[in-house]
Every structure is written in structure tokens, then in C-alpha cells.
Motif scaffolding. Structure first.
Motif, short mmCIF file in Angstrom:
data_model
loop_
_atom_site.label_atom_id
_atom_site.label_comp_id
_atom_site.label_asym_id
_atom_site.label_seq_id
_atom_site.Cartn_x
_atom_site.Cartn_y
_atom_site.Cartn_z
N VAL A 57 0.84 -1.19 0.00
CA VAL A 57 0.00 0.00 0.00
C VAL A 57 0.88 1.25 0.00
O VAL A 57 1.78 1.38 0.82
CB VAL A 57 -0.93 0.01 1.23
CG1 VAL A 57 -1.69 1.30 1.33
CG2 VAL A 57 -1.89 -1.17 1.18
N PHE A 104 0.62 5.38 0.17
CA PHE A 104 -0.23 6.52 0.45
C PHE A 104 0.28 7.74 -0.31
O PHE A 104 1.47 7.92 -0.49
CB PHE A 104 -0.25 6.84 1.95
CG PHE A 104 -0.88 5.76 2.77
CD1 PHE A 104 -2.26 5.64 2.85
CD2 PHE A 104 -0.11 4.85 3.46
CE1 PHE A 104 -2.84 4.65 3.60
CE2 PHE A 104 -0.68 3.85 4.22
CZ PHE A 104 -2.06 3.75 4.29
N GLU A 105 -0.64 8.58 -0.76
CA GLU A 105 -0.27 9.81 -1.45
C GLU A 105 -0.77 10.99 -0.64
O GLU A 105 -1.62 10.85 0.23
CB GLU A 105 -0.88 9.82 -2.85
CG GLU A 105 -0.28 8.77 -3.75
CD GLU A 105 -0.61 8.99 -5.22
OE1 GLU A 105 -0.97 10.12 -5.58
OE2 GLU A 105 -0.49 8.03 -5.98
N THR A 122 -9.77 9.94 5.76
CA THR A 122 -8.91 9.12 6.61
C THR A 122 -9.49 9.03 8.03
O THR A 122 -9.97 10.01 8.58
CB THR A 122 -7.49 9.72 6.68
OG1 THR A 122 -6.99 9.84 5.34
CG2 THR A 122 -6.55 8.85 7.49
N ALA A 174 -5.25 7.10 -1.58
CA ALA A 174 -4.50 6.24 -2.50
C ALA A 174 -4.13 6.94 -3.79
O ALA A 174 -3.29 6.46 -4.54
CB ALA A 174 -5.32 4.99 -2.81
N TYR A 203 -9.33 7.91 -4.87
CA TYR A 203 -9.37 6.55 -4.34
C TYR A 203 -8.72 6.52 -2.97
O TYR A 203 -7.81 7.29 -2.69
CB TYR A 203 -8.65 5.58 -5.29
CG TYR A 203 -9.49 5.25 -6.51
CD1 TYR A 203 -10.27 4.11 -6.55
CD2 TYR A 203 -9.52 6.10 -7.60
CE1 TYR A 203 -11.05 3.81 -7.65
CE2 TYR A 203 -10.30 5.83 -8.71
CZ TYR A 203 -11.06 4.68 -8.73
OH TYR A 203 -11.84 4.40 -9.81
N TRP A 204 -9.21 5.61 -2.12
CA TRP A 204 -8.77 5.52 -0.73
C TRP A 204 -8.43 4.08 -0.38
O TRP A 204 -9.08 3.15 -0.85
CB TRP A 204 -9.88 6.02 0.20
CG TRP A 204 -10.22 7.45 -0.06
CD1 TRP A 204 -11.07 7.94 -1.00
CD2 TRP A 204 -9.67 8.57 0.61
NE1 TRP A 204 -11.08 9.30 -0.95
CE2 TRP A 204 -10.23 9.71 0.03
CE3 TRP A 204 -8.76 8.73 1.65
CZ2 TRP A 204 -9.91 11.00 0.45
CZ3 TRP A 204 -8.44 9.99 2.07
CH2 TRP A 204 -9.02 11.12 1.48
N TRP A 205 -7.39 3.92 0.45
CA TRP A 205 -7.05 2.60 0.98
C TRP A 205 -7.96 2.34 2.18
O TRP A 205 -8.03 3.15 3.09
CB TRP A 205 -5.59 2.52 1.40
CG TRP A 205 -4.65 2.51 0.25
CD1 TRP A 205 -3.74 3.47 -0.08
CD2 TRP A 205 -4.52 1.49 -0.73
NE1 TRP A 205 -3.06 3.11 -1.20
CE2 TRP A 205 -3.51 1.89 -1.64
CE3 TRP A 205 -5.15 0.26 -0.95
CZ2 TRP A 205 -3.13 1.12 -2.72
CZ3 TRP A 205 -4.76 -0.50 -2.04
CH2 TRP A 205 -3.76 -0.07 -2.90
N ARG A 210 -8.59 -0.86 -2.37
CA ARG A 210 -8.56 0.50 -2.89
C ARG A 210 -9.96 0.81 -3.39
O ARG A 210 -10.46 0.14 -4.30
CB ARG A 210 -7.54 0.57 -4.02
CG ARG A 210 -7.26 1.94 -4.54
CD ARG A 210 -6.10 1.86 -5.54
NE ARG A 210 -6.05 3.04 -6.34
CZ ARG A 210 -6.54 3.15 -7.57
NH1 ARG A 210 -7.11 2.12 -8.14
NH2 ARG A 210 -6.46 4.28 -8.23
#
Length: 82
Positions: free
Chosen positions: A6, A8-9, A19, A32, A40-42, A52
Motif C-alpha cells: 500500500v 499513500f499519497e 482518513t 490512495a 481513491y482511498w485505501w 482501494r
């Protein structure tokens, strides 16, 4: 998915930070990135799978889990009692 893969950005300014929020069975771990101008999100599912997920799908309720909820419901419907 292996959690070690994974990445993260940084979330651009002016975007809603999801988050540490929970949506159905997903807990949002971090941003993400973008793909086709969609965020997009983890997310960590309650079954411990990391996925994702598109931000709109989380906030609209379109996505509830990684697929584990659907599998559980299918097993329940298929199980005969008595």
C-alpha cells in the motif's frame, strides 16, 4: 492485498479527507491517489482485507465491504437448517 504494498499519497488541498472514517465495514486508512479524476482511498475491511475504493462509492454507500458481506449472505441463504 498485502498491506506492505500500500502506497499513500498526499491529499490535495480542498479535498475532503476521509482518513480515519468508517463506512459500513470499511475503515479508511489513507488517500490512495487519483485515477480518471476520481479519488481513491485505501480501506481496511472488518475481515482484515485491504482494498482501494473510490471515494464516492464510500460516501454514497454504494460499497459496503470488500465482498465478504455478499459471501456471508450467500452462505446464509444456502445453508439448510433442520
Amino acid at each position: 492485498m498485502n498491506f506492505h504494498n500500500v502506497v499513500f499519497e498526499l491529499l490535495p488541498e480542498g479535498r475532503q479527507n476521509l482518513t480515519n472514517h468508517q463506512f459500513e465495514r470499511f475503515y479508511v486508512l489513507g488517500f490512495a491517489g487519483f485515477q480518471h479524476n476520481k479519488s481513491y482511498w485505501w480501506c481496511l475491511c472488518t475481515c482484515w482485507d485491504v482494498k482501494r475504493v473510490q471515494g464516492y462509492d464510500l460516501t454514497s454507500g454504494k460499497v459496503k465491504s470488500c465482498g465478504c458481506w455478499k459471501r456471508e449472505k450467500t452462505i446464509q441463504r444456502s445453508t439448510k437448517h433442520g
